[in-house]
Write a protein that holds these residues in place. Structure first.
Motif, PDB file in Angstrom:
ATOM      1  N   TYR A   5       0.845  -1.181   0.000  1.00  4.84           N
ATOM      2  CA  TYR A   5       0.000   0.000   0.000  1.00  4.84           C
ATOM      3  C   TYR A   5       0.889   1.243   0.000  1.00  4.84           C
ATOM      4  O   TYR A   5       2.000   1.233   0.560  1.00  4.84           O
ATOM      5  N   LYS A   9      -3.183  11.762   3.034  1.00  4.83           N
ATOM      6  CA  LYS A   9      -4.113  10.985   2.222  1.00  4.83           C
ATOM      7  C   LYS A   9      -4.316   9.614   2.856  1.00  4.83           C
ATOM      8  O   LYS A   9      -3.532   9.179   3.696  1.00  4.83           O
ATOM      9  N   GLY A  10      -5.384   8.939   2.426  1.00  2.00           N
ATOM     10  CA  GLY A  10      -5.595   7.572   2.864  1.00  2.00           C
ATOM     11  C   GLY A  10      -4.650   6.624   2.155  1.00  2.00           C
ATOM     12  O   GLY A  10      -3.794   7.035   1.374  1.00  2.00           O
ATOM     13  N   PHE A  57       3.834   0.721   2.587  1.00  2.00           N
ATOM     14  CA  PHE A  57       3.632  -0.314   3.590  1.00  2.00           C
ATOM     15  C   PHE A  57       3.523  -1.681   2.931  1.00  2.00           C
ATOM     16  O   PHE A  57       2.726  -1.868   2.007  1.00  2.00           O
ATOM     17  N   GLY A  95       3.610  -3.702   7.917  1.00  2.00           N
ATOM     18  CA  GLY A  95       4.998  -3.415   8.246  1.00  2.00           C
ATOM     19  C   GLY A  95       5.126  -1.998   8.781  1.00  2.00           C
ATOM     20  O   GLY A  95       4.167  -1.224   8.778  1.00  2.00           O
ATOM     21  N   ALA A  96       6.327  -1.663   9.216  1.00  2.00           N
ATOM     22  CA  ALA A  96       6.557  -0.360   9.846  1.00  2.00           C
ATOM     23  C   ALA A  96       6.544   0.780   8.846  1.00  2.00           C
ATOM     24  O   ALA A  96       6.425   1.949   9.231  1.00  2.00           O
ATOM     25  N   TYR A 111      -8.844   1.349  12.022  1.00  2.00           N
ATOM     26  CA  TYR A 111      -7.412   1.267  12.286  1.00  2.00           C
ATOM     27  C   TYR A 111      -6.947   2.566  12.954  1.00  2.00           C
ATOM     28  O   TYR A 111      -7.527   3.632  12.764  1.00  2.00           O
ATOM     29  N   GLN A 165      -3.354   4.906  13.395  1.00  2.00           N
ATOM     30  CA  GLN A 165      -1.982   5.152  12.967  1.00  2.00           C
ATOM     31  C   GLN A 165      -1.412   6.250  13.839  1.00  2.00           C
ATOM     32  O   GLN A 165      -1.709   7.436  13.653  1.00  2.00           O
ATOM     33  N   GLN A 225       4.088   6.072  12.907  1.00  2.77           N
ATOM     34  CA  GLN A 225       3.975   4.626  13.089  1.00  2.77           C
ATOM     35  C   GLN A 225       3.169   3.984  11.967  1.00  2.77           C
ATOM     36  O   GLN A 225       2.614   4.672  11.103  1.00  2.77           O
ATOM     37  N   SER A 226       3.126   2.668  12.032  1.00  5.69           N
ATOM     38  CA  SER A 226       2.332   1.919  11.070  1.00  5.69           C
ATOM     39  C   SER A 226       0.875   1.826  11.550  1.00  5.69           C
ATOM     40  O   SER A 226       0.500   2.459  12.544  1.00  5.69           O
ATOM     41  N   LEU A 227       0.079   1.058  10.853  1.00  4.28           N
ATOM     42  CA  LEU A 227      -1.336   0.928  11.185  1.00  4.28           C
ATOM     43  C   LEU A 227      -1.564  -0.262  12.116  1.00  4.28           C
ATOM     44  O   LEU A 227      -0.966  -1.329  11.938  1.00  4.28           O
ATOM     45  N   LEU A 271      -4.842  -2.479  13.820  1.00  2.00           N
ATOM     46  CA  LEU A 271      -6.284  -2.729  13.782  1.00  2.00           C
ATOM     47  C   LEU A 271      -6.875  -2.546  15.171  1.00  2.00           C
ATOM     48  O   LEU A 271      -6.393  -3.165  16.135  1.00  2.00           O
ATOM     49  N   ILE A 314      -4.010   9.233  13.664  1.00  2.00           N
ATOM     50  CA  ILE A 314      -4.935   9.197  12.530  1.00  2.00           C
ATOM     51  C   ILE A 314      -5.769   7.936  12.692  1.00  2.00           C
ATOM     52  O   ILE A 314      -5.228   6.842  12.912  1.00  2.00           O
ATOM     53  N   LEU A 340      -8.436   5.490  10.821  1.00  2.00           N
ATOM     54  CA  LEU A 340      -8.839   5.177   9.458  1.00  2.00           C
ATOM     55  C   LEU A 340      -9.929   4.116   9.444  1.00  2.00           C
ATOM     56  O   LEU A 340      -9.830   3.096  10.132  1.00  2.00           O
ATOM     57  N   LEU A 364      -8.484  -4.492   1.043  1.00  4.90           N
ATOM     58  CA  LEU A 364      -9.024  -3.434   1.879  1.00  4.90           C
ATOM     59  C   LEU A 364      -8.906  -2.092   1.180  1.00  4.90           C
ATOM     60  O   LEU A 364      -7.861  -1.779   0.600  1.00  4.90           O
ATOM     61  N   PHE A 377      -9.370   2.075   1.990  1.00  3.91           N
ATOM     62  CA  PHE A 377      -9.292   2.940   3.155  1.00  3.91           C
ATOM     63  C   PHE A 377      -9.886   4.312   2.876  1.00  3.91           C
ATOM     64  O   PHE A 377      -9.779   4.837   1.751  1.00  3.91           O
ATOM     65  N   GLU A 426      -9.709   8.440   3.942  1.00  4.86           N
ATOM     66  CA  GLU A 426      -8.540   9.315   4.033  1.00  4.86           C
ATOM     67  C   GLU A 426      -8.110   9.570   5.474  1.00  4.86           C
ATOM     68  O   GLU A 426      -7.082  10.186   5.707  1.00  4.86           O
ATOM     69  N   ARG A 468      -7.564  12.867  11.445  1.00 12.02           N
ATOM     70  CA  ARG A 468      -6.365  13.202  12.221  1.00 12.02           C
ATOM     71  C   ARG A 468      -6.778  13.932  13.485  1.00 12.02           C
ATOM     72  O   ARG A 468      -7.289  15.049  13.423  1.00 12.02           O
TER      73      ARG A 468
END
Lengths: 114, 115
Positions: free
Chosen positions: A36, A42-43, A90, A105-106, B35, B37, B41-43, B45, B90, B92, B104, B106, B108, B111
């Motif tokens: 992704y 943005k999303g 990602f 992932g990070a 999710y 974020q 950092q990453s996402l 769930l 954020i 999502l 999936l 998502f 936007e 925030r």
């Protein structure tokens, strides 16, 4: 348990040069893998996905990724970077907890310089 | 694909207050997710929003802190309760299209900054 490791937190390339974003996965079975992209404010947008069909997967915007089971890798590549490619990327694996369990992932931040 | 609209897109909130985020999808979907974020950092769930029943929360997330509603197949809300600065993230909304092997999509994101 499934997991993904993105080997670089930041990658910087010049416009027009190749892009390589590295991802290794861990899975006890044949995984579904995704890349992704997230542009600033943005999303997330799906670039491409691997679901046990062809090992070389072509995505949008000229990106592609190759699934290598022997190396447990799913690296993302693009032959020639464009300024608009600057974003966060990602690598994602679908977990064993069901189809909803996407494990992210990070992330790798790609910078593209003129 | 799917068109997913989230409101608000961003907000600044005071500590101790609660905020509800709305997610609207352009067509009916079975699976909707929330999710988080965190900055840089990453996402992660938070939960699966189930239509007509209680949401399914992931480890580390509880209903009292993140109540979720799913009144129909196109809409869901996530409330962040009794906010603290650590909730600045954020959030999502996402939906699954294409069945169990699908992908999936998502929104936007919303925030939130908690002061």
């Amino acid at each position: 348990a499934q997991s993904v490791t993105q080997l670089d937190s930041h990658v910087s390339v010049s416009e027009g040069t190749p892009v390589l974003l590295r991802c290794n996965y861990s899975s006890s079975y044949s995984p579904s893998l995704f890349w992704y992209v997230q542009h600033p404010n943005k999303g997330l947008q799906l670039l491409l996905k691997y679901t046990s069909a062809a090992t070389l997967v072509k995505g949008i915007n000229g990106f592609e990724a190759e699934f290598k089971k022997s190396e447990t890798s799913f690296h993302l590549t693009k032959p020639s970077a464009h300024m608009s490619d600057a974003a966060e990327y990602f690598c994602v694996v679908r977990g064993s907890g069901g189809y909803n369990k996407l494990i992210f992932g990070a992330g790798t931040r790609l910078a593209v310089h003129p | 694909s799917a068109v997913i609209s989230q409101k608000p897109s961003r907000d600044i909130c005071q500590r101790g207050t609660s905020l509800t985020i709305q997610c609207q999808v352009d067509s009916q979907v079975t699976m909707m997710f929330w999710y988080r974020q965190q900055p840089g950092q990453s996402l992660t769930l938070i939960a699966t929003a189930n239509q007509g029943s209680e949401a399914t929360y992931e480890s580390g997330f509880v209903i009292d802190k993140f109540p979720i509603s799913r009144p129909n197949l196109t809409f869901s809300t996530l409330t962040v309760s009794n906010m603290s600065p650590e909730d600045s993230s954020i959030y999502l909304c996402s939906v699954l299209r294409g069945g169990t092997t699908g992908e999936l999509f998502f929104g936007e994101g919303s925030r939130l900054t908690v002061l």
